[in-house]
Design an enzyme around this catalytic site. Sequence first.
Site, PDB file in Angstrom:
ATOM      1  N   HIS A  14      47.325  31.949  38.978  1.00 16.98           N
ATOM      2  CA  HIS A  14      48.477  33.104  37.394  1.00 16.98           C
ATOM      3  C   HIS A  14      48.863  34.422  37.491  1.00 16.98           C
ATOM      4  O   HIS A  14      49.150  34.787  36.443  1.00 16.98           O
ATOM      5  CB  HIS A  14      47.615  32.324  36.505  1.00 16.98           C
ATOM      6  CG  HIS A  14      47.988  30.741  36.980  1.00 16.98           C
ATOM      7  ND1 HIS A  14      47.065  29.589  36.981  1.00 16.98           N
ATOM      8  CD2 HIS A  14      48.596  29.670  35.953  1.00 16.98           C
ATOM      9  CE1 HIS A  14      47.666  28.612  37.507  1.00 16.98           C
ATOM     10  NE2 HIS A  14      48.793  28.645  36.738  1.00 16.98           N
ATOM     11  N   ASN A  15      48.094  34.926  39.227  1.00 16.69           N
ATOM     12  CA  ASN A  15      47.717  36.266  38.924  1.00 16.69           C
ATOM     13  C   ASN A  15      48.792  36.705  39.462  1.00 16.69           C
ATOM     14  O   ASN A  15      48.919  36.630  40.762  1.00 16.69           O
ATOM     15  CB  ASN A  15      46.655  36.164  38.873  1.00 16.69           C
ATOM     16  CG  ASN A  15      46.426  38.206  38.896  1.00 16.69           C
ATOM     17  OD1 ASN A  15      47.087  39.152  39.425  1.00 16.69           O
ATOM     18  ND2 ASN A  15      45.353  38.757  38.961  1.00 16.69           N
ATOM     19  N   GLY A  17      49.704  39.600  40.229  1.00 13.75           N
ATOM     20  CA  GLY A  17      49.473  40.647  41.720  1.00 13.75           C
ATOM     21  C   GLY A  17      48.900  40.188  42.800  1.00 13.75           C
ATOM     22  O   GLY A  17      49.658  40.503  43.932  1.00 13.75           O
ATOM     23  N   LYS A  18      48.131  38.975  42.208  1.00 10.92           N
ATOM     24  CA  LYS A  18      47.610  38.236  43.779  1.00 10.92           C
ATOM     25  C   LYS A  18      48.784  38.005  43.643  1.00 10.92           C
ATOM     26  O   LYS A  18      48.255  37.739  45.593  1.00 10.92           O
ATOM     27  CB  LYS A  18      46.421  37.674  43.103  1.00 10.92           C
ATOM     28  CG  LYS A  18      45.222  38.150  42.724  1.00 10.92           C
ATOM     29  CD  LYS A  18      44.127  37.437  42.640  1.00 10.92           C
ATOM     30  CE  LYS A  18      42.830  37.304  41.477  1.00 10.92           C
ATOM     31  NZ  LYS A  18      42.307  36.312  41.286  1.00 10.92           N
ATOM     32  N   ASP A  74      39.690  34.086  44.804  1.00  9.29           N
ATOM     33  CA  ASP A  74      38.285  34.930  43.628  1.00  9.29           C
ATOM     34  C   ASP A  74      38.259  36.173  44.444  1.00  9.29           C
ATOM     35  O   ASP A  74      37.658  35.579  45.143  1.00  9.29           O
ATOM     36  CB  ASP A  74      37.337  33.781  43.745  1.00  9.29           C
ATOM     37  CG  ASP A  74      37.151  33.889  42.714  1.00  9.29           C
ATOM     38  OD1 ASP A  74      37.641  33.914  41.201  1.00  9.29           O
ATOM     39  OD2 ASP A  74      35.929  34.917  42.355  1.00  9.29           O
ATOM     40  N   ASP A 166      43.141  48.690  40.332  1.00 13.82           N
ATOM     41  CA  ASP A 166      43.540  49.257  42.013  1.00 13.82           C
ATOM     42  C   ASP A 166      43.374  51.227  41.686  1.00 13.82           C
ATOM     43  O   ASP A 166      42.928  52.200  42.781  1.00 13.82           O
ATOM     44  CB  ASP A 166      44.888  49.763  42.024  1.00 13.82           C
ATOM     45  CG  ASP A 166      44.972  47.960  43.529  1.00 13.82           C
ATOM     46  OD1 ASP A 166      43.654  47.813  43.545  1.00 13.82           O
ATOM     47  OD2 ASP A 166      45.788  47.320  43.373  1.00 13.82           O
TER      48      ASP A 166
END
Length: 214
Positions: A14-15, A17-18, A74, A166
């Site tokens: 649900h991220n 960026g990932k 993760d 980052d």
Amino acid sequence: MRKLDTKTIIVASHNAGKIREIAELIGPLGFSAKSAAELKFEEPEETGTTFEENAAIKALASARASGLPSLSDDSGLVIDALDGAPGVYTANWAEREDGSRDFQMAMEKVEKALADRGAIKPEERSCRFVSVLCLAWPDGHTEMFRGEVEGTVVWPPRGTQGFGYDPVFQPQGYDITFGEMSSDQKHGWRPGDAEALSHRARAFKRFVETCLEA
Ligand code: IMP
């Protein structure tokens, strides 16, 4: 090791960026990928104490909900001077009381914790980003792939690209942060390349070598 024999995969995250980074990595391999966020799957509680446990929780929940192989990530920032913190709790350090996430606040927390321990010089601020990818099938089978990249926590934050922490992560051998790199530079990998740079691209390369290549 089980091979992946479908061309459809769910990105169990649900991220944003990932999801973007995994989509960029998976794109050239000809997969059709949808995310757990897009499919409105409930986000499982990350009750594990290791990256591997949490990666498995997310990938298995998505594989069971979709009936399709699901790839989770993760990840976190492990800082030596903080005895490995924030580690598996990297996302939690960004959590506000209302449940939203604030990474500027999280980076400030990291900086304060390092300053409180007197870790000021670059050599006192060694750290690594860790990513554990878990590929889970609906029958409960899982495969795990770990990638790590060594670096230094810098202050102040630099760069507006990427996501999360980052802007304060400078990989070893570089004088710019992940926040100052294009996505391609941060991955440092395309299918067929022998090396990758980011923790996620390093784990992804292992996934490709293990589950996709003959
Ligand atoms: P989790 O894997 O959902 O527990 O969250 C990991 C957290 O680590 C994310 O929310 C990010 O803040 C951070 N993180 C993981 N990978 C990266 C990365 O590539 N860049 C910046 N932050 C990252």
